[in-house]
Design a protein around this motif. Structure first.
Motif, PDB file in Angstrom:
ATOM      1  N   VAL A   1      -8.269   6.831  -9.681  1.00  0.00           N
ATOM      2  CA  VAL A   1      -8.493   6.046 -10.899  1.00  0.00           C
ATOM      3  C   VAL A   1      -7.576   6.541 -12.022  1.00  0.00           C
ATOM      4  CG1 VAL A   1     -10.159   5.457 -12.697  1.00  0.00           C
ATOM      5  CG2 VAL A   1     -10.855   5.422 -10.297  1.00  0.00           C
ATOM      6  N   PHE A   2      -7.516   7.850 -12.215  1.00  0.00           N
ATOM      7  CA  PHE A   2      -6.642   8.420 -13.241  1.00  0.00           C
ATOM      8  C   PHE A   2      -5.174   8.070 -12.965  1.00  0.00           C
ATOM      9  CE2 PHE A   2      -9.994  11.709 -14.346  1.00  0.00           C
ATOM     10  CZ  PHE A   2     -10.144  11.265 -15.651  1.00  0.00           C
ATOM     11  N   LEU A   3      -4.755   8.231 -11.730  1.00  0.00           N
ATOM     12  CA  LEU A   3      -3.365   7.931 -11.370  1.00  0.00           C
ATOM     13  C   LEU A   3      -3.024   6.484 -11.671  1.00  0.00           C
ATOM     14  CD1 LEU A   3      -0.678   8.728  -9.951  1.00  0.00           C
ATOM     15  CD2 LEU A   3      -1.741   7.945  -7.810  1.00  0.00           C
TER      16      LEU A   3
ATOM     17  N   ARG B   1      -0.007   2.497 -17.577  1.00  0.00           N
ATOM     18  CA  ARG B   1       0.465   2.709 -18.942  1.00  0.00           C
ATOM     19  C   ARG B   1       1.961   3.039 -18.989  1.00  0.00           C
ATOM     20  NH1 ARG B   1      -4.475   6.268 -21.658  1.00  0.00           N
ATOM     21  NH2 ARG B   1      -5.897   4.510 -22.017  1.00  0.00           N
ATOM     22  N   MET B   2       2.461   3.699 -17.953  1.00  0.00           N
ATOM     23  CA  MET B   2       3.871   4.064 -17.904  1.00  0.00           C
ATOM     24  C   MET B   2       4.763   2.924 -17.419  1.00  0.00           C
ATOM     25  SD  MET B   2       3.767   7.912 -16.290  1.00  0.00           S
ATOM     26  CE  MET B   2       3.199   9.324 -17.214  1.00  0.00           C
ATOM     27  N   GLY B   3       4.145   1.854 -16.940  1.00  0.00           N
ATOM     28  CA  GLY B   3       4.924   0.735 -16.433  1.00  0.00           C
ATOM     29  C   GLY B   3       5.454   0.938 -15.026  1.00  0.00           C
ATOM     30  N   ILE B   4       4.831   1.830 -14.267  1.00  0.00           N
ATOM     31  CA  ILE B   4       5.237   2.064 -12.874  1.00  0.00           C
ATOM     32  C   ILE B   4       4.027   1.802 -11.961  1.00  0.00           C
ATOM     33  CG2 ILE B   4       7.201   3.605 -13.235  1.00  0.00           C
ATOM     34  CD1 ILE B   4       5.329   5.986 -13.087  1.00  0.00           C
ATOM     35  N   ASP B   5       3.498   0.594 -12.091  1.00  0.00           N
ATOM     36  CA  ASP B   5       2.253   0.224 -11.411  1.00  0.00           C
ATOM     37  C   ASP B   5       2.334   0.392  -9.892  1.00  0.00           C
ATOM     38  OD1 ASP B   5       2.819  -1.283 -13.909  1.00  0.00           O
ATOM     39  OD2 ASP B   5       0.759  -1.994 -13.663  1.00  0.00           O
ATOM     40  N   LEU B   6       3.425  -0.064  -9.305  1.00  0.00           N
ATOM     41  CA  LEU B   6       3.515  -0.036  -7.844  1.00  0.00           C
ATOM     42  C   LEU B   6       3.479   1.389  -7.302  1.00  0.00           C
ATOM     43  CD1 LEU B   6       6.147  -2.853  -7.110  1.00  0.00           C
ATOM     44  CD2 LEU B   6       3.639  -2.940  -6.916  1.00  0.00           C
ATOM     45  N   ALA B   7       4.084   2.325  -8.042  1.00  0.00           N
ATOM     46  CA  ALA B   7       4.027   3.724  -7.620  1.00  0.00           C
ATOM     47  C   ALA B   7       2.585   4.224  -7.630  1.00  0.00           C
ATOM     48  CB  ALA B   7       4.899   4.581  -8.534  1.00  0.00           C
ATOM     49  N   GLY B   8       1.821   3.798  -8.642  1.00  0.00           N
ATOM     50  CA  GLY B   8       0.420   4.210  -8.715  1.00  0.00           C
ATOM     51  C   GLY B   8      -0.414   3.631  -7.588  1.00  0.00           C
ATOM     52  N   ILE B   9      -0.191   2.359  -7.281  1.00  0.00           N
ATOM     53  CA  ILE B   9      -0.952   1.717  -6.204  1.00  0.00           C
ATOM     54  C   ILE B   9      -0.622   2.371  -4.862  1.00  0.00           C
ATOM     55  CG2 ILE B   9      -1.274  -0.432  -4.920  1.00  0.00           C
ATOM     56  CD1 ILE B   9      -0.806  -1.897  -7.607  1.00  0.00           C
ATOM     57  N   ALA B  10       0.684   2.601  -4.634  1.00  0.00           N
ATOM     58  CA  ALA B  10       1.077   3.279  -3.390  1.00  0.00           C
ATOM     59  C   ALA B  10       0.477   4.674  -3.324  1.00  0.00           C
ATOM     60  CB  ALA B  10       2.605   3.351  -3.297  1.00  0.00           C
ATOM     61  N   GLY B  11       0.491   5.377  -4.461  1.00  0.00           N
ATOM     62  CA  GLY B  11      -0.070   6.724  -4.492  1.00  0.00           C
ATOM     63  C   GLY B  11      -1.557   6.745  -4.206  1.00  0.00           C
ATOM     64  N   ALA B  12      -2.276   5.737  -4.693  1.00  0.00           N
ATOM     65  CA  ALA B  12      -3.715   5.667  -4.443  1.00  0.00           C
ATOM     66  C   ALA B  12      -4.003   5.560  -2.944  1.00  0.00           C
ATOM     67  CB  ALA B  12      -4.328   4.486  -5.189  1.00  0.00           C
ATOM     68  N   PHE B  13      -3.211   4.737  -2.247  1.00  0.00           N
ATOM     69  CA  PHE B  13      -3.439   4.585  -0.807  1.00  0.00           C
ATOM     70  C   PHE B  13      -2.970   5.814  -0.031  1.00  0.00           C
ATOM     71  CE2 PHE B  13      -3.875   0.122  -2.001  1.00  0.00           C
ATOM     72  CZ  PHE B  13      -4.973  -0.225  -1.227  1.00  0.00           C
ATOM     73  N   VAL B  14      -1.939   6.507  -0.527  1.00  0.00           N
ATOM     74  CA  VAL B  14      -1.533   7.758   0.116  1.00  0.00           C
ATOM     75  C   VAL B  14      -2.617   8.815  -0.088  1.00  0.00           C
ATOM     76  CG1 VAL B  14       0.165   9.625   0.093  1.00  0.00           C
ATOM     77  CG2 VAL B  14       0.922   7.249  -0.012  1.00  0.00           C
ATOM     78  N   MET B  15      -3.266   8.804  -1.259  1.00  0.00           N
ATOM     79  CA  MET B  15      -4.434   9.674  -1.459  1.00  0.00           C
ATOM     80  C   MET B  15      -5.494   9.383  -0.406  1.00  0.00           C
ATOM     81  SD  MET B  15      -5.330  10.042  -5.487  1.00  0.00           S
ATOM     82  CE  MET B  15      -4.165  10.771  -6.656  1.00  0.00           C
ATOM     83  N   GLY B  16      -5.682   8.079  -0.118  1.00  0.00           N
ATOM     84  CA  GLY B  16      -6.634   7.699   0.921  1.00  0.00           C
ATOM     85  C   GLY B  16      -6.270   8.288   2.267  1.00  0.00           C
ATOM     86  N   LEU B  17      -4.971   8.343   2.568  1.00  0.00           N
ATOM     87  CA  LEU B  17      -4.536   8.958   3.822  1.00  0.00           C
ATOM     88  C   LEU B  17      -4.811  10.466   3.814  1.00  0.00           C
ATOM     89  CD1 LEU B  17      -1.118   7.139   4.422  1.00  0.00           C
ATOM     90  CD2 LEU B  17      -3.297   6.722   5.588  1.00  0.00           C
ATOM     91  N   GLY B  18      -4.620  11.100   2.658  1.00  0.00           N
ATOM     92  CA  GLY B  18      -4.949  12.524   2.557  1.00  0.00           C
ATOM     93  C   GLY B  18      -6.431  12.770   2.776  1.00  0.00           C
ATOM     94  N   THR B  19      -7.252  11.903   2.193  1.00  0.00           N
ATOM     95  CA  THR B  19      -8.704  11.997   2.421  1.00  0.00           C
ATOM     96  C   THR B  19      -9.032  11.792   3.894  1.00  0.00           C
ATOM     97  OG1 THR B  19      -9.148  11.163   0.191  1.00  0.00           O
ATOM     98  CG2 THR B  19     -10.935  11.010   1.790  1.00  0.00           C
ATOM     99  N   ALA B  20      -8.352  10.833   4.511  1.00  0.00           N
ATOM    100  CA  ALA B  20      -8.605  10.525   5.925  1.00  0.00           C
ATOM    101  C   ALA B  20      -8.246  11.696   6.830  1.00  0.00           C
ATOM    102  CB  ALA B  20      -7.820   9.287   6.337  1.00  0.00           C
TER     103      ALA B  20
END
Length: 307
Positions: free
Chosen positions: A223-225, A231-250
């Motif tokens: 959520v923070f990411l 806010r930084m205007g790099i939305d796609l990087a954040g969305i990709a990072g969220a799903f990579v976090m999901g892979l780390g959790t997995a």
């Protein structure tokens, strides 16, 4: 020798449980995971500044840090491992299927974070604090409550199977009845269910309940990411990072899935097949469900007490 090897995962699992609950293992693990998350968060902040400044190489570094954050997040005591591990112990699920459910549920958590943040931004006009409060104070106890219901569901199913097995044993324990491994007896009829029939899961409903119970509560780090990258205007990087976090959790929840299935099969491998094994399997399901229900209820009450 083979039976001893089958018993080894069960012994190791019991030893781990004793360390976690009896010798402060949970507290030690939580401190280690929290420190790891803080270090990764600081590194992510630096990497985000580089990425916003136009450093394309920073994207790969950010993805690696997101994976590491997901790993540390999952290493701490949490609801995903509780549900996946408890279900794997309670029900006879093929290892690949349970591992797939663990992976999908972790990615679904990331999807929930994306939906929460962008709905909060574009639909509800929420502040960052409102989004975090929604994740922590509303969705967290709801998720624990759903997991407690799954635990109760396992208890009820295990109790029903134990009752059915006991009634069958009483009805067909007289002279002239000898039960074979396929559930049939010497009178030529099939009485009761076999181990495979009692424990295999083929229901899409089960999968949906498991995934939904985990996915309800998104990772606060994701959520923070997502808020920062928006806010930084790099939305796609954040969305990709969220799903990579999901892979780390997995990476952690899949390991828990493998261990739970291995422990269950090791325990069942110590008993003979047929109705006896089916009764043992039902007992394991009842006890695993009881553990999930009790722990999830405690966590839900703890989360509610912070409101």
């Amino acid at each position: 020798m083979t039976r001893g090897l089958m018993l080894l995962p069960l012994v190791l699992g019991l030893g781990l449980a004793i360390w976690l609950w009896g010798f402060g293992g949970f507290a030690t693990l939580e401190i280690w995971a929290a420190e790891g998350q803080r270090e990764v968060q600081n590194a992510m902040a630096r990497m985000l500044r580089r990425l916003r400044g136009g450093d394309a190489a920073a994207l790969a570094g950010l993805m690696w840090l997101c994976f590491a954050y997901g790993f540390f997040h999952a290493a701490a005591p949490g609801h995903g491992k509780l549900l996946i591990g408890g279900y794997g112990l309670g029900r006879r699920v093929p290892m690949l299927r349970l591992s797939s459910l663990a992976l999908v549920s972790s990615l679904a958590q990331a999807a929930t974070a994306v939906v929460l943040v962008y709905a909060g931004v574009f639909v509800f006009n929420w502040t960052r604090q409102r989004m975090v409060d929604t994740a922590d104070r509303l969705l967290e106890p709801v998720s624990y409550g759903a997991i407690a219901v799954v635990g109760l569901w396992l208890v009820i199913r295990g109790a029903r199977r134990l009752w059915a097995a006991w009634r069958e044993a009483q009805a067909h324990s007289g002279p002239g009845h000898h039960t074979h491994e396929d559930g049939s007896c010497s009178c030529g009829h099939k009485h009761g269910i076999t181990l495979d029939e009692a424990t295999h899961v083929h229901s899409l409903r089960d999968a949906a309940v498991l995934i939904g119970s985990v996915a309800i509560r998104p990772c606060t780090g994701a959520v923070f990411l997502l808020i920062l990258t928006w806010r930084m205007g790099i939305d796609l990087a954040g969305i990709a990072g969220a799903f990579v976090m999901g892979l780390g959790t997995a990476s952690v929840t899949v390991t828990v899935a493998v261990l739970s299935v291995t422990m269950r099969e090791g325990a069942l491998g110590q008993v003979m097949g047929g109705p006896g094994a089916a009764r043992v399997a039902a007992g394991i399901e009842l006890l695993a469900g009881l553990l999930v229900a009790v722990v999830a209820t405690q966590l839900a009450l703890s989360a509610l007490s912070l409101l």
